[in-house]
Design a protein around this motif. Structure first.
Motif, PDB file in Angstrom:
ATOM      1  N   THR A  28       1.092  -1.211  -0.045  1.00  0.00           N
ATOM      2  CA  THR A  28      -0.261  -0.059   0.043  1.00  0.00           C
ATOM      3  C   THR A  28       1.132   1.387   0.133  1.00  0.00           C
ATOM      4  O   THR A  28       1.748   1.331   0.834  1.00  0.00           O
ATOM      5  N   VAL A  29       0.542   1.865  -0.934  1.00  0.00           N
ATOM      6  CA  VAL A  29       1.102   3.623  -0.980  1.00  0.00           C
ATOM      7  C   VAL A  29       0.399   4.622  -0.522  1.00  0.00           C
ATOM      8  O   VAL A  29      -0.807   4.905  -1.381  1.00  0.00           O
ATOM      9  N   ILE A  30       0.605   5.121   0.312  1.00  0.00           N
ATOM     10  CA  ILE A  30      -0.690   6.492   1.176  1.00  0.00           C
ATOM     11  C   ILE A  30       0.098   7.715  -0.260  1.00  0.00           C
ATOM     12  O   ILE A  30       1.021   7.940   0.715  1.00  0.00           O
ATOM     13  N   GLU A  31      -0.812   9.026  -0.286  1.00  0.00           N
ATOM     14  CA  GLU A  31      -0.474   9.818  -0.114  1.00  0.00           C
ATOM     15  C   GLU A  31      -0.744  10.619   0.687  1.00  0.00           C
ATOM     16  O   GLU A  31      -2.286  10.757   0.979  1.00  0.00           O
ATOM     17  N   VAL A  32      -0.736  11.660   1.797  1.00  0.00           N
ATOM     18  CA  VAL A  32      -1.117  12.297   3.103  1.00  0.00           C
ATOM     19  C   VAL A  32      -0.691  14.263   2.488  1.00  0.00           C
ATOM     20  O   VAL A  32       0.289  14.159   1.750  1.00  0.00           O
ATOM     21  N   ALA A  33      -1.850  14.639   2.846  1.00  0.00           N
ATOM     22  CA  ALA A  33      -1.245  16.247   3.240  1.00  0.00           C
ATOM     23  C   ALA A  33      -1.867  16.887   4.149  1.00  0.00           C
ATOM     24  O   ALA A  33      -3.448  16.721   3.804  1.00  0.00           O
ATOM     25  N   VAL A  34      -0.720  17.393   4.492  1.00  0.00           N
ATOM     26  CA  VAL A  34      -0.682  17.874   6.320  1.00  0.00           C
ATOM     27  C   VAL A  34      -0.556  19.069   6.546  1.00  0.00           C
ATOM     28  O   VAL A  34      -0.014  19.691   5.648  1.00  0.00           O
ATOM     29  N   GLY A  35      -1.394  20.047   6.973  1.00  0.00           N
ATOM     30  CA  GLY A  35      -2.015  21.401   6.595  1.00  0.00           C
ATOM     31  C   GLY A  35      -1.199  22.001   8.229  1.00  0.00           C
ATOM     32  O   GLY A  35      -0.770  21.317   9.081  1.00  0.00           O
TER      33      GLY A  35
END
Length: 793
Positions: free
Chosen positions: A655-662
């Motif tokens: 599994t590859v996950i992309e996150v965007a963290v503010g």
């Protein structure tokens, strides 16, 4: 009709209630056609007059007794065709499913396997839900085993039935069998192209000898028509049109309803009870004191006081009005925060060695760099969409139950023990399950229904509310883990130490057990597939204070979280790309046997010969998922990619996950890319759905999942405090790639869950530089990540 004529299954067996007047919905929609009713098939032959299928009188053939079935002990269990298949005179093919349908589409996959080898017409296929009975062998729908445990025997059953139908046609036509063949519910011959329908042949075929396994020819994968095809679901249309029957839907004549007030602590007791106000609630009929639970917990009812009423709402209101003084049990004082500190302290000390390679102590002492980290995962609740529900009805000394259970046969045996009656006097019919995730393999709620029904002398439906489910369940074990590694001058890992501490599931069945089982350690700890020369896995003891039970993917969840997070931490320490370093840790393609290094390894019930630990397959899914995600692409500030791989239940997932963290710690998940190698796949559509659902389940637990205890009582009660991922928080893009494989089928329901949490943690680190080692990641405010200090190299 083959099921009856072979004399294996009693004629009265159905998938629903035991009498035709029952309002309980029979899950088989088409009625059996009896007497002389026939389905006449007309086939127009080009250039010829219409061919009308002749009626076959099976009684006109002088046939010897077919004798006993030679297929009772094939790989997987009894493959006798009559156990699984009944063909009506109108051509309806009824296939029995002995596993529980809970949204994983086992009804459809089981039917695909049988119907393919049977050469049935899919339009005529129906499913009959089996009751709980030992004739079917193992019926426990857990461990992602339904297909892999039954694939071979269901194929054999279908193929045997097909050959018997062909033999019946050849007998009628007086032709050699090799001049006859079956396809799409018809048998035809090469001499004049005449055809006979399965419905017409069924009675005659049922009187023939069942072929031995050595004489049965299974199809080759190239000949499959239904297996490995995206056949439409047999269940979804029923759900959409309201024809499904779940536990809460069951109705019986004269039925009353009950809810139970249970002790707040495991093994707590009722000190005193005043039910005056409860009885005054409109609709309340009575109260019933249930027996106190005593160690070990097993699948006992928890005790307490049941409120019986004309409807569920009145029962709930009556329970609210009860005045109960509870007596503390032996788990009073259990506090999850202090317990976490105890577990972590245990993990920091040497434990029992469960697998060893080389000399880890010496390798760590001589390492250029040493890296250590601690990981913690709290209790979790299964939280199926449908909380537990069961209906029980007594008829003298006989008991019949309808319930959303994962193991109807095990439920039957548990009821017999709890009630002190012979299991032959008990019938358990599983309804559909609105989710389960392991909770409904424990039939304590069915025992409650049976006890109350026996007391009040009426059919009783016991309903658990969401609060009941969250506060009185069987919880996924809490875990503390310690990992340490040694790196050489090039950053290569030369030593790996992993200690894991958690109260074991076996404590539910033996209160004295504090040591993890080999089976639990085999889920991601003792089977770690890494290639470093020195490796050691240790376990520590931990006492349970709540009922510990199975949850989707079981110990793989916390073990994968630690192992795959630590692998990324080593990559950081070595100054390497996390995906490249992970592949280096896995090493070259090879097959592993943890037993060669002292581990007691059960391999999920499969042989290592048929299901080897194949690091080549593990590497392949990692490389595929990384390629799908375009690993290495430049990302905006605050975004990161994380990868995790894991083998569980004989299936490989990356599994590859992309996150965007503010900047304020809020998190979004723009995308998930997953590659799965599950061996032979029955229905790719359903596999993709399981990969998506299992990943969402893992992400939800990673972000929010935490069950805590205060003075032995569970603090959380419903979704405001036991938070789940919501639709708007789900990944915006989700891609699944199924790796084509000729390997035997692996599991698919559980394998996608373990990689989710570490892939998410690794992505958060890539985006922010903050390493999250404690689950869950979201704070009490329910919106922002808990950010620790930045790590040092």
């Amino acid at each position: 009709m083959l099921m009856r004529d072979l004399g294996i299954i009693p004629a009265q067996q159905t998938g629903g209630a035991s009498d035709e007047s029952s309002p309980y919905v029979n899950l088989s929609r088409r009625a059996f056609v009896g007497g002389t009713g026939l389905f006449v098939l007309g086939v127009a032959l080009a250039g010829c007059s219409s061919y009308v299928e002749p009626k076959i009188d099976a009684g006109a053939f002088d046939l010897p007794d077919a004798g006993p079935s030679p297929l009772t002990e094939v790989n997987g269990g009894d493959a006798t065709p009559a156990l699984w298949i009944a063909i009506d005179k109108d051509g309806a093919v009824k296939i029995t499913c002995h596993r529980s349908e809970m949204g994983q589409q086992v009804w459809t996959s089981m039917a695909q396997i049988v119907a393919d080898e049977l050469e049935a017409d899919w339009a005529n296929v129906e499913i009959v839900q089996a009751e709980g009975h030992e004739r079917y062998g193992d019926q426990n729908t857990d461990g992602s085993r339904s297909v892999r445990f039954n694939f071979h025997r269901l194929r054999v059953a279908g193929a045997a039935m097909r050959q018997m139908l062909v033999a019946a046609a050849a007998l009628y036509w007086k032709l050699p069998q090799d001049q006859c063949s079956a396809k799409g519910g018809l048998v035809s011959n090469t001499q004049n192209s005449d055809t006979l329908s399965y419905g017409n042949l069924a009675e005659l075929a049922g009187r023939l000898e069942i072929p031995a396994e050595a004489d049965i020819k299974l199809k080759t994968p190239k000949e499959w028509r239904y297996i490995n095809s995206e056949i439409p679901s047999l269940t979804v249309p029923r759900i959409v049109t309201g024809q499904s029957t779940y536990g809460i839907d069951v109705q019986r004549p004269g039925m009353v309803h009950a809810v139970v007030a249970r002790p707040p602590q495991l093994f707590g007791r009722v000190g005193s009870v005043d039910d005056t106000k409860a009885r005054a609630v409109a609709g309340v009929l009575s109260t019933v004191r249930l027996p106190d639970a005593k160690p070990p917990a097993e699948f006992q009812a928890l005790g307490g006081v049941a409120v019986v009423a004309r409807d569920t709402w009145a029962a709930i209101e009556g329970r609210r009005a009860l005045e109960i003084a509870w007596q503390d049990g032996p788990n009073a004082g259990y506090d999850s925060e202090s317990y976490a500190r105890q577990l972590l302290a245990t993990a920091r000390s040497s434990g029992k060695v469960r697998r060893a390679r080389g000399d880890v102590a010496a390798a760590l002492a001589s390492a250029k760099t040493r890296v250590a980290a601690e990981y913690y995962a709290p209790h979790l609740n299964q939280s199926p969409m449908e909380p537990p529900s069961a209906t029980a009805e007594w008829d003298g000394d006989r008991l019949e139950c309808w319930a959303c259970v994962q193991d109807p046969q095990g439920t039957r045996e548990t009821l017999a023990k709890a009630l002190g009656i012979d299991k032959e006097n008990i019938k358990v019919t599983p309804t559909w399950l609105g989710g389960a995730f392991g909770r409904k393999s424990k039939p304590d709620f069915v025992i409650e229904a049976a006890l109350i029904a026996r007391e009040v002398g009426k059919p009783v439906k016991v309903t658990w509310t969401r609060e009941d489910d969250v506060q009185h369940g069987y919880y996924h074990s809490v875990s503390a883990q310690y990992c340490e590694a040694g790196l050489d001058m090039d950053g290569t890992c030369t030593a790996w130490l992993h200690r894991t501490v958690f109260p074991p599931i076996s404590s539910t069945f033996d209160n004295a057990v504090n040591e993890p089982s080999d089976g639990e350690l085999s889920m991601g700890a003792t089977d770690v597939p890494f290639a470093m020369p020195n490796l050691q896995v240790e376990s520590g003891d931990a006492k349970a204070h709540v009922r510990i039970g199975w949850l989707r993917s079981v110990a793989n969840i916390y073990h994968a979280f630690a192992v795959q997070s630590f692998a990324a931490e080593l990559a950081y320490a070595a100054g390497r790309d996390q995906k490249d370093y992970l592949l280096e840790l896995i090493g070259p393609a090879r097959k592993l046997d943890p037993g060669n290094e002292g581990a007691e390894y059960g391999n999920y019930g499969g042989s290592l010969e048929d299901y080897p630990i194949d690091t080549g397959r593990l590497r392949h899914v990692a490389e595929k998922a990384a390629a799908m995600a375009k690993w290495g692409r430049k990302l905006p500030k605050g975004r990161g990619l994380g990868i995790a791989v894991h083998r569980s239940f004989l299936t490989y997932v990356a599994t590859v996950i992309e996150v965007a963290v503010g900047a304020d710690g809020t998190i979004r998940i723009p995308g998930v890319w997953l590659a799965v190698d599950a061996g032979t796949v029955i229905n790719p559509r359903h596999v993709r759905a399981q990969m998506e659902g299992g990943t969402i389940y893992g992400l939800s637990n990673a972000l929010y999942g935490a069950i805590t205890a205060n003075n032995g009582a569970i603090v959380e009660d419903n979704f405001p405090s036991w938070r789940l991922m919501r639709m708007g928080e789900a990944p915006r893009e989700f891609k699944v790639e199924i790796i084509a494989s000729n390997a035997p089928p692996g599991g698919v329901g559980e394998p996608p869950t373990p990689p989710a949490a570490p892939a998410l943690a690794n992505a958060i680190f890539a985006a922010t530089g903050h390493r999250l080692r404690t689950l869950p990641f979201i704070g009490a405010d329910g919106s922002k990540l808990i950010m620790p200090a930045r790590p040092t190299a």
